[in-house]
Design a protein around this motif. Structure first.
Motif, PDB file in Angstrom:
ATOM      1  N   SER A   2       0.815  -1.201   0.000  1.00 15.92           N
ATOM      2  CA  SER A   2       0.000   0.000   0.000  1.00 15.92           C
ATOM      3  C   SER A   2       0.858   1.264   0.000  1.00 15.92           C
ATOM      4  O   SER A   2       1.961   1.278   0.530  1.00 15.92           O
ATOM      5  CB  SER A   2      -0.897  -0.008   1.239  1.00 15.92           C
ATOM      6  N   LYS A   3       0.333   2.320  -0.598  1.00 18.90           N
ATOM      7  CA  LYS A   3       1.028   3.612  -0.626  1.00 18.90           C
ATOM      8  C   LYS A   3       1.249   4.145   0.793  1.00 18.90           C
ATOM      9  O   LYS A   3       2.241   4.807   1.069  1.00 18.90           O
ATOM     10  CB  LYS A   3       0.206   4.601  -1.444  1.00 18.90           C
ATOM     11  N   ILE A   4       0.365   3.816   1.692  1.00 22.81           N
ATOM     12  CA  ILE A   4       0.453   4.290   3.075  1.00 22.81           C
ATOM     13  C   ILE A   4       1.714   3.769   3.760  1.00 22.81           C
ATOM     14  O   ILE A   4       2.304   4.461   4.586  1.00 22.81           O
ATOM     15  CB  ILE A   4      -0.811   3.867   3.869  1.00 22.81           C
ATOM     16  N   THR A   5       2.158   2.578   3.399  1.00 25.29           N
ATOM     17  CA  THR A   5       3.336   1.982   4.039  1.00 25.29           C
ATOM     18  C   THR A   5       4.651   2.360   3.361  1.00 25.29           C
ATOM     19  O   THR A   5       5.707   1.976   3.833  1.00 25.29           O
ATOM     20  CB  THR A   5       3.215   0.449   4.073  1.00 25.29           C
ATOM     21  N   SER A  54      -1.463   3.647  -7.533  1.00 30.81           N
ATOM     22  CA  SER A  54      -1.833   2.860  -6.354  1.00 30.81           C
ATOM     23  C   SER A  54      -2.193   1.415  -6.691  1.00 30.81           C
ATOM     24  O   SER A  54      -1.797   0.493  -5.981  1.00 30.81           O
ATOM     25  CB  SER A  54      -2.989   3.522  -5.616  1.00 30.81           C
TER      26      SER A  54
END
Length: 68
Positions: A2-5, A54
């Protein structure tokens, strides 16, 4: 992944499908995250800079480089 990580400056293993002389192959390379964008992330491999959206991040980024 994920982009968040994603962490700017970290290296990630990029697994992708390529065509070489008309033959479909799978390839892996280490790429460095150099920025996050609205739609994904920017990466660098040697002198090439490119963006992965993403959806492609989820399927093509396998793991983060953990060091030795």
């Amino acid at each position: 992944m994920s982009k968040i990580t994603m962490t700017i400056g970290h290296k990630y293993l990029h697994h992708r499908k390529i065509d070489l002389d008309g033959r479909p192959l799978e390839a892996e390379r280490w790429i460095k995250c150099i920025g996050l964008t609205k739609n994904g992330a920017l990466f660098q491999h040697e002198f090439e800079v490119f963006e992965l959206e993403s959806e492609r991040l989820k399927t093509e980024i396998i793991q983060e480089f953990r060091g030795f």
